[in-house]
Motif scaffolding. Structure first.
Motif, short mmCIF file in Angstrom:
data_model
loop_
_atom_site.label_atom_id
_atom_site.label_comp_id
_atom_site.label_asym_id
_atom_site.label_seq_id
_atom_site.Cartn_x
_atom_site.Cartn_y
_atom_site.Cartn_z
N ASP A 54 0.70 -1.31 -0.10
CA ASP A 54 -0.09 0.03 0.05
C ASP A 54 0.81 1.25 -0.05
OD1 ASP A 54 -2.28 -1.71 0.26
OD2 ASP A 54 -2.34 -1.34 2.34
N LEU A 55 2.10 1.09 0.31
CA LEU A 55 3.04 2.63 0.49
C LEU A 55 3.98 2.48 -0.67
CD1 LEU A 55 4.18 2.31 4.15
CD2 LEU A 55 2.08 3.25 3.32
N GLN A 56 3.98 1.63 -1.83
CA GLN A 56 4.83 1.72 -3.19
C GLN A 56 4.81 3.18 -3.51
OE1 GLN A 56 6.09 -1.27 -4.44
NE2 GLN A 56 4.85 -3.01 -4.20
N SER A 63 13.40 4.82 1.16
CA SER A 63 14.25 5.09 2.34
C SER A 63 13.62 3.88 3.31
CB SER A 63 14.30 6.49 2.83
OG SER A 63 12.99 6.78 3.17
N LEU A 64 12.26 3.65 3.19
CA LEU A 64 11.78 2.47 4.00
C LEU A 64 12.29 1.26 3.70
CD1 LEU A 64 9.45 1.57 5.91
CD2 LEU A 64 7.98 1.60 4.31
N LEU A 65 12.58 0.78 2.32
CA LEU A 65 13.00 -0.26 1.98
C LEU A 65 14.72 -0.37 2.40
CD1 LEU A 65 12.35 -1.18 -1.93
CD2 LEU A 65 11.53 -2.00 0.05
N ARG A 114 12.61 5.82 11.93
CA ARG A 114 13.21 4.52 12.61
C ARG A 114 12.39 4.39 13.93
NH1 ARG A 114 17.12 7.86 11.08
NH2 ARG A 114 18.86 7.09 9.45
N ASN A 115 11.10 3.70 13.47
CA ASN A 115 10.31 3.78 14.69
C ASN A 115 10.19 2.47 15.49
OD1 ASN A 115 8.75 2.68 12.69
ND2 ASN A 115 7.16 4.07 12.75
N VAL A 116 11.18 1.77 15.18
CA VAL A 116 11.49 0.40 16.30
C VAL A 116 10.72 -0.68 16.03
CG1 VAL A 116 11.38 -0.46 18.58
CG2 VAL A 116 12.22 1.83 18.23
N ILE A 117 9.29 -0.48 15.74
CA ILE A 117 8.46 -1.69 15.61
C ILE A 117 7.33 -1.53 14.63
CG2 ILE A 117 6.85 -0.60 17.37
CD1 ILE A 117 7.10 -3.73 18.80
N HIS A 118 6.95 -2.86 13.98
CA HIS A 118 5.66 -2.78 13.30
C HIS A 118 4.65 -3.63 13.86
CE1 HIS A 118 3.04 -3.75 10.01
NE2 HIS A 118 3.34 -5.21 10.37
N GLY A 119 3.33 -3.27 13.80
CA GLY A 119 2.41 -4.12 14.25
C GLY A 119 1.14 -4.21 13.09
P1 RTP Z 1 4.07 -0.09 10.55
O1 RTP Z 1 3.20 -0.48 9.15
O2 RTP Z 1 5.40 0.13 10.23
O3 RTP Z 1 3.47 -0.52 11.69
O4 RTP Z 1 3.65 1.44 10.59
P2 RTP Z 1 2.23 2.23 10.61
O5 RTP Z 1 1.07 1.46 10.25
O6 RTP Z 1 2.11 2.87 11.74
O7 RTP Z 1 2.50 3.29 9.55
P3 RTP Z 1 2.38 3.20 7.81
O8 RTP Z 1 1.85 4.31 7.23
O9 RTP Z 1 2.20 1.87 7.58
O10 RTP Z 1 4.00 3.42 7.36
C1 RTP Z 1 4.84 2.12 7.56
C2 RTP Z 1 6.11 2.76 7.80
O11 RTP Z 1 6.90 3.62 7.00
C3 RTP Z 1 7.63 4.66 7.60
N1 RTP Z 1 7.17 5.78 7.34
N2 RTP Z 1 7.97 6.92 7.10
N3 RTP Z 1 6.76 9.98 6.00
C4 RTP Z 1 7.66 9.16 6.51
O12 RTP Z 1 8.83 9.47 6.35
C5 RTP Z 1 7.07 7.95 6.96
N4 RTP Z 1 5.87 7.81 6.97
C6 RTP Z 1 5.69 6.21 7.45
C7 RTP Z 1 7.55 4.28 9.35
O13 RTP Z 1 8.70 3.47 9.39
C8 RTP Z 1 6.28 3.51 9.31
O14 RTP Z 1 6.40 2.40 10.33
#
Ligand code: RTP
Length: 151
Positions: A54-56, A63-65, A114-119
């Motif tokens: 969903d984030l592609q 940078s996430l990759l 660099r938010n440590v964890i995914h859920g």
């Molecule tokens: P996750 O999937 O890692 O649990 O995080 P999430 O649902 O809280 O957030 P999501 O929107 O799915 O984003 C996945 C991960 O991408 C990185 N991120 N960087 N604007 C930015 O620079 C940005 N936004 C998102 C974060 O590592 C995020 O956990």
């Protein structure tokens, strides 16, 4: 509400290298959730493209990759009532600047990248993510021998 609901929780490379992963295991265990799968692994790009499908198109995707391939990840699966929603609450907001103290990100994360964890964010996504990261034989089924109300 099923006590067999499952969620996928991954300690990201910064969480592994900074030694935060024992705290994650401790918090989920103390909360009463049951560990049914765990492995230290490195994620390849193809797996991550599926995981973050969903984030592609997002500007931060590359940078996430890089971040997610920068070191080992501790992949875990937890079971228990409402574990998907409860797990997300334990993680805290995606951006650590908005994560409440007492949450994992609120206590340990420094920045969004660099938010440590995914859920997993829904039961449906949890099922997809668990099958992406784990083979069925890597997950265990067991019941508490202590009490029926313990998972
Ligand atoms: P996750 O999937 O890692 O649990 O995080 P999430 O649902 O809280 O957030 P999501 O929107 O799915 O984003 C996945 C991960 O991408 C990185 N991120 N960087 N604007 C930015 O620079 C940005 N936004 C998102 C974060 O590592 C995020 O956990």
């Amino acid at each position: 509400m099923s006590s067999q609901e499952r969620t996928f929780i991954a300690v990201k490379p910064d969480g592994v290298q900074r030694g935060i992963f024992p705290e994650v295991l401790k918090r989920f265990t103390q909360r009463g959730f049951k560990l049914v799968g765990i492995k230290l692994c490195t994620a390849n790009e193809s797996l991550l493209r599926k995981h973050y499908v969903d984030l592609q198109e997002k500007p931060f995707f590359n940078s996430l990759l890089s971040y997610m391939t920068s070191g080992p990840i501790l992949a875990t699966v937890w079971e228990g009532k409402d574990v998907v929603k409860q797990g997300r609450a334990m993680l805290g907001a995606t951006n650590p600047l908005n994560s409440a103290p007492g949450t994992i990100r609120g206590d340990f994360a420094i920045d969004m990248g660099r938010n440590v964890i995914h859920g997993s964010d829904s039961v449906e996504n949890a099922k997809k993510e668990i099958s992406l990261w784990f083979k069925p034989e890597e997950l265990v089924d067991y019941k508490s021998t202590l009490a029926s109300w313990i998972y």
